[in-house]
Motif scaffolding. Structure first.
Motif, PDB file in Angstrom:
ATOM      1  N   MET A   1     -39.494 -45.323  -3.412  1.00 15.60           N
ATOM      2  CA  MET A   1     -40.196 -44.935  -4.641  1.00 15.60           C
ATOM      3  C   MET A   1     -39.209 -44.902  -5.810  1.00 15.60           C
ATOM      4  SD  MET A   1     -42.209 -41.387  -5.466  1.00 15.60           S
ATOM      5  CE  MET A   1     -43.378 -41.671  -4.142  1.00 15.60           C
ATOM      6  N   ARG A   2     -39.564 -45.551  -6.904  1.00 17.75           N
ATOM      7  CA  ARG A   2     -38.703 -45.574  -8.078  1.00 17.75           C
ATOM      8  C   ARG A   2     -39.184 -44.539  -9.093  1.00 17.75           C
ATOM      9  NH1 ARG A   2     -40.087 -49.878  -9.861  1.00 17.75           N
ATOM     10  NH2 ARG A   2     -40.850 -49.576 -11.982  1.00 17.75           N
ATOM     11  N   ILE A   3     -38.349 -43.533  -9.347  1.00 20.52           N
ATOM     12  CA  ILE A   3     -38.696 -42.507 -10.325  1.00 20.52           C
ATOM     13  C   ILE A   3     -38.189 -42.944 -11.696  1.00 20.52           C
ATOM     14  CG2 ILE A   3     -38.418 -40.103 -11.014  1.00 20.52           C
ATOM     15  CD1 ILE A   3     -40.108 -40.552  -8.481  1.00 20.52           C
ATOM     16  N   GLU A   4     -39.092 -42.941 -12.672  1.00 17.65           N
ATOM     17  CA  GLU A   4     -38.742 -43.363 -14.027  1.00 17.65           C
ATOM     18  C   GLU A   4     -38.756 -42.211 -15.028  1.00 17.65           C
ATOM     19  OE1 GLU A   4     -41.473 -46.441 -15.066  1.00 17.65           O
ATOM     20  OE2 GLU A   4     -40.878 -47.751 -13.401  1.00 17.65           O
ATOM     21  N   ALA A   5     -39.428 -41.113 -14.686  1.00 16.13           N
ATOM     22  CA  ALA A   5     -39.555 -40.019 -15.650  1.00 16.13           C
ATOM     23  C   ALA A   5     -39.626 -38.670 -14.944  1.00 16.13           C
ATOM     24  CB  ALA A   5     -40.801 -40.211 -16.515  1.00 16.13           C
ATOM     25  N   VAL A   6     -39.094 -37.674 -15.604  1.00 17.71           N
ATOM     26  CA  VAL A   6     -39.201 -36.289 -15.133  1.00 17.71           C
ATOM     27  C   VAL A   6     -39.850 -35.479 -16.256  1.00 17.71           C
ATOM     28  CG1 VAL A   6     -37.998 -34.267 -14.247  1.00 17.71           C
ATOM     29  CG2 VAL A   6     -37.101 -36.565 -13.760  1.00 17.71           C
ATOM     30  N   ILE A   7     -40.888 -34.734 -15.906  1.00 15.98           N
ATOM     31  CA  ILE A   7     -41.634 -33.923 -16.871  1.00 15.98           C
ATOM     32  C   ILE A   7     -41.424 -32.454 -16.520  1.00 15.98           C
ATOM     33  CG2 ILE A   7     -43.914 -33.423 -17.840  1.00 15.98           C
ATOM     34  CD1 ILE A   7     -44.703 -36.288 -16.798  1.00 15.98           C
ATOM     35  N   PHE A   8     -41.135 -31.654 -17.512  1.00 21.71           N
ATOM     36  CA  PHE A   8     -40.835 -30.244 -17.292  1.00 21.71           C
ATOM     37  C   PHE A   8     -41.915 -29.348 -17.904  1.00 21.71           C
ATOM     38  CE2 PHE A   8     -36.774 -32.387 -17.161  1.00 21.71           C
ATOM     39  CZ  PHE A   8     -36.068 -31.733 -16.152  1.00 21.71           C
ATOM     40  N   ASP A   9     -42.198 -28.264 -17.205  1.00 24.41           N
ATOM     41  CA  ASP A   9     -42.887 -27.138 -17.817  1.00 24.41           C
ATOM     42  C   ASP A   9     -41.879 -26.423 -18.715  1.00 24.41           C
ATOM     43  OD1 ASP A   9     -44.831 -24.945 -18.101  1.00 24.41           O
ATOM     44  OD2 ASP A   9     -43.450 -23.846 -16.797  1.00 24.41           O
ATOM     45  N   TRP A  10     -42.379 -25.582 -19.629  1.00 27.03           N
ATOM     46  CA  TRP A  10     -41.447 -24.858 -20.512  1.00 27.03           C
ATOM     47  C   TRP A  10     -41.200 -23.434 -20.028  1.00 27.03           C
ATOM     48  CZ3 TRP A  10     -41.934 -21.045 -24.690  1.00 27.03           C
ATOM     49  CH2 TRP A  10     -40.737 -20.913 -25.422  1.00 27.03           C
ATOM     50  N   GLY A  11     -42.160 -22.516 -20.239  1.00 32.46           N
ATOM     51  CA  GLY A  11     -41.938 -21.119 -19.909  1.00 32.46           C
ATOM     52  C   GLY A  11     -41.725 -20.889 -18.426  1.00 32.46           C
ATOM     53  N   GLY A  12     -40.589 -20.305 -18.068  1.00 32.39           N
ATOM     54  CA  GLY A  12     -40.265 -20.038 -16.676  1.00 32.39           C
ATOM     55  C   GLY A  12     -39.618 -21.206 -15.971  1.00 32.39           C
ATOM     56  N   THR A  13     -39.502 -22.338 -16.651  1.00 35.61           N
ATOM     57  CA  THR A  13     -38.873 -23.526 -16.043  1.00 35.61           C
ATOM     58  C   THR A  13     -37.646 -23.922 -16.846  1.00 35.61           C
ATOM     59  OG1 THR A  13     -41.032 -24.258 -15.205  1.00 35.61           O
ATOM     60  CG2 THR A  13     -39.259 -25.885 -15.245  1.00 35.61           C
ATOM     61  N   LEU A  14     -37.833 -24.503 -18.035  1.00 39.69           N
ATOM     62  CA  LEU A  14     -36.682 -24.744 -18.904  1.00 39.69           C
ATOM     63  C   LEU A  14     -36.211 -23.441 -19.544  1.00 39.69           C
ATOM     64  CD1 LEU A  14     -37.524 -28.081 -20.777  1.00 39.69           C
ATOM     65  CD2 LEU A  14     -35.876 -27.720 -18.927  1.00 39.69           C
ATOM     66  N   SER A  15     -37.173 -22.594 -19.908  1.00 37.56           N
ATOM     67  CA  SER A  15     -36.810 -21.299 -20.489  1.00 37.56           C
ATOM     68  C   SER A  15     -36.886 -20.228 -19.409  1.00 37.56           C
ATOM     69  CB  SER A  15     -37.734 -20.938 -21.655  1.00 37.56           C
ATOM     70  OG  SER A  15     -39.027 -20.628 -21.189  1.00 37.56           O
ATOM     71  N   GLU A  16     -36.134 -19.164 -19.602  1.00 35.86           N
ATOM     72  CA  GLU A  16     -36.166 -18.044 -18.668  1.00 35.86           C
ATOM     73  C   GLU A  16     -37.526 -17.380 -18.726  1.00 35.86           C
ATOM     74  OE1 GLU A  16     -32.907 -15.514 -19.646  1.00 35.86           O
ATOM     75  OE2 GLU A  16     -31.411 -17.089 -19.391  1.00 35.86           O
ATOM     76  N   PHE A  17     -38.000 -16.920 -17.585  1.00 37.95           N
ATOM     77  CA  PHE A  17     -39.313 -16.289 -17.512  1.00 37.95           C
ATOM     78  C   PHE A  17     -39.344 -15.050 -18.396  1.00 37.95           C
ATOM     79  CE2 PHE A  17     -42.075 -13.074 -15.434  1.00 37.95           C
ATOM     80  CZ  PHE A  17     -43.285 -13.682 -15.676  1.00 37.95           C
ATOM     81  N   ALA A  18     -40.342 -14.978 -19.284  1.00 34.06           N
ATOM     82  CA  ALA A  18     -40.500 -13.821 -20.174  1.00 34.06           C
ATOM     83  C   ALA A  18     -41.945 -13.352 -20.091  1.00 34.06           C
ATOM     84  CB  ALA A  18     -40.137 -14.194 -21.602  1.00 34.06           C
ATOM     85  N   ALA A 179     -48.141 -42.647 -13.074  1.00 40.21           N
ATOM     86  CA  ALA A 179     -48.033 -41.361 -12.374  1.00 40.21           C
ATOM     87  C   ALA A 179     -47.151 -41.441 -11.139  1.00 40.21           C
ATOM     88  CB  ALA A 179     -49.436 -40.869 -11.988  1.00 40.21           C
ATOM     89  N   GLU A 180     -47.251 -42.520 -10.389  1.00 38.07           N
ATOM     90  CA  GLU A 180     -46.489 -42.626  -9.137  1.00 38.07           C
ATOM     91  C   GLU A 180     -44.989 -42.764  -9.360  1.00 38.07           C
ATOM     92  OE1 GLU A 180     -48.491 -46.758  -9.717  1.00 38.07           O
ATOM     93  OE2 GLU A 180     -48.928 -44.644 -10.137  1.00 38.07           O
ATOM     94  N   HIS A 181     -44.587 -42.953 -10.612  1.00 36.30           N
ATOM     95  CA  HIS A 181     -43.161 -43.060 -10.920  1.00 36.30           C
ATOM     96  C   HIS A 181     -42.644 -41.837 -11.688  1.00 36.30           C
ATOM     97  CE1 HIS A 181     -43.208 -47.080  -9.403  1.00 36.30           C
ATOM     98  NE2 HIS A 181     -44.036 -47.522 -10.334  1.00 36.30           N
ATOM     99  N   ALA A 182     -43.394 -40.732 -11.587  1.00 38.61           N
ATOM    100  CA  ALA A 182     -43.015 -39.546 -12.357  1.00 38.61           C
ATOM    101  C   ALA A 182     -42.985 -38.301 -11.482  1.00 38.61           C
ATOM    102  CB  ALA A 182     -43.985 -39.335 -13.518  1.00 38.61           C
ATOM    103  N   VAL A 183     -42.168 -37.360 -11.896  1.00 39.32           N
ATOM    104  CA  VAL A 183     -42.017 -36.072 -11.215  1.00 39.32           C
ATOM    105  C   VAL A 183     -42.297 -34.955 -12.216  1.00 39.32           C
ATOM    106  CG1 VAL A 183     -40.403 -34.506 -10.062  1.00 39.32           C
ATOM    107  CG2 VAL A 183     -40.283 -36.972  -9.619  1.00 39.32           C
ATOM    108  N   MET A 184     -43.065 -33.950 -11.791  1.00 44.29           N
ATOM    109  CA  MET A 184     -43.308 -32.761 -12.599  1.00 44.29           C
ATOM    110  C   MET A 184     -42.535 -31.595 -12.011  1.00 44.29           C
ATOM    111  SD  MET A 184     -45.045 -31.368 -15.174  1.00 44.29           S
ATOM    112  CE  MET A 184     -44.961 -29.637 -15.695  1.00 44.29           C
ATOM    113  N   VAL A 185     -41.842 -30.849 -12.860  1.00 46.75           N
ATOM    114  CA  VAL A 185     -41.066 -29.696 -12.423  1.00 46.75           C
ATOM    115  C   VAL A 185     -41.617 -28.452 -13.110  1.00 46.75           C
ATOM    116  CG1 VAL A 185     -38.768 -28.660 -12.252  1.00 46.75           C
ATOM    117  CG2 VAL A 185     -39.018 -31.158 -12.225  1.00 46.75           C
ATOM    118  N   GLY A 186     -42.007 -27.444 -12.326  1.00 46.05           N
ATOM    119  CA  GLY A 186     -42.556 -26.245 -12.933  1.00 46.05           C
ATOM    120  C   GLY A 186     -42.519 -25.050 -12.010  1.00 46.05           C
ATOM    121  N   ASP A 187     -42.864 -23.891 -12.573  1.00 43.65           N
ATOM    122  CA  ASP A 187     -42.784 -22.636 -11.819  1.00 43.65           C
ATOM    123  C   ASP A 187     -44.125 -22.176 -11.280  1.00 43.65           C
ATOM    124  OD1 ASP A 187     -43.568 -22.131 -14.559  1.00 43.65           O
ATOM    125  OD2 ASP A 187     -43.315 -19.995 -14.148  1.00 43.65           O
TER     126      ASP A 187
END
Length: 236
Positions: A1-18, A179-187
């Motif tokens: 599988m070839r990953i071309e993109a990574v998508i991030f959530d913001w609150g609690g993922t890139l930013s500290e949980f508040a 979609a098949e070439h993307a990853v979502m990262v979140g809390d």
């Protein structure tokens, strides 16, 4: 599988949980209204916080998103007071950092984004929010992350929130990635992990002490820190 993109959530993922996110804004608005109208500040603060909780409960049920302006207009009608004007006037007097001093990004966020970009990956942000985009952009720019994210999508400017597939399709379309070439990262297991998987992406869970339990959601991977991502992405 070839990953071309990574998508991030913001609150609690890139930013500290508040957990208290917009409490500062509601408190300042209540103080403003109390000064102008003589109403009880504590009662006004409680009413405004309750309005935000109702908003998020509605999002969970319908996955229909909304804006801060809509919340303010609704509470203005309910209270018979101009909540919008109070917030706007407080915004003119207080810098965003004084509204929300607890908002900080993880120390490994910027280095991780740089490493992923150096590997040729496109990077996106997809945040469930009623904040105006400018609020998020302020904090991202302050901490050096804004220029590292190719696409930034906020549900306050969209018709649906995560986990609805339309939210994921919008950020994928802007990134120009399937979609098949993307990853979502979140809390959040449902919003970020299951929602991504249901839309055809891989879902990576980055939990923190305030994260909901996984339940029946099975992430494609679990990380404890953002710094683990480059090696993980390379392994997919």
């Amino acid at each position: 599988m070839r990953i071309e993109a990574v998508i991030f959530d913001w609150g609690g993922t890139l930013s500290e949980f508040a957990d208290i996110e917009l409490y500062d804004m509601w408190r300042l608005a209540a103080q403003h209204l109390a000064r102008v109208t003589g109403h009880d500040e504590a009662e006004l603060t409680a009413r405004l916080l309750a309005a935000e909780l109702r908003y998020w409960e509605g999002v969970k049920t319908s996955q229909r998103t909304g804006t801060l302006g809509e919340i303010l207009a609704e509470e203005s009608r309910a209270l018979g007071l101009d909540v919008t004007l109070a917030v706007v006037e407080e915004a003119a007097q207080h810098h965003l950092d004084s509204w929300t001093p607890h908002i900080r990004h993880h120390a490994d966020a910027a280095p991780t984004l740089r490493t992923l970009r150096a590997a040729g990956l496109k990077l996106g942000l997809l945040s469930n929010t009623h904040w105006p985009a400018s609020f998020h952009e302020h904090f991202l720019e302050r901490d050096g992350l804004l220029e590292l994210l190719d696409v930034r999508c906020y549900t306050s400017n969209m018709s649906h929130s995560k986990p609805h597939r339309l939210a994921f399709e919008q950020v994928l379309g802007k990134l120009g990635v399937r979609a098949e070439h993307a990853v979502m990262v979140g809390d959040r297991p449902i919003d970020d992990v299951w929602g991504a998987q249901n839309a055809g992406l891989l879902g990576v869970w980055r939990p923190h002490p305030g994260s909901p339990e996984l339940g029946q959601v099975v992430p494609n991977a679990v990380i404890e820190t953002l710094a683990e991502l480059p090696a993980l992405i390379a392994s997919f």
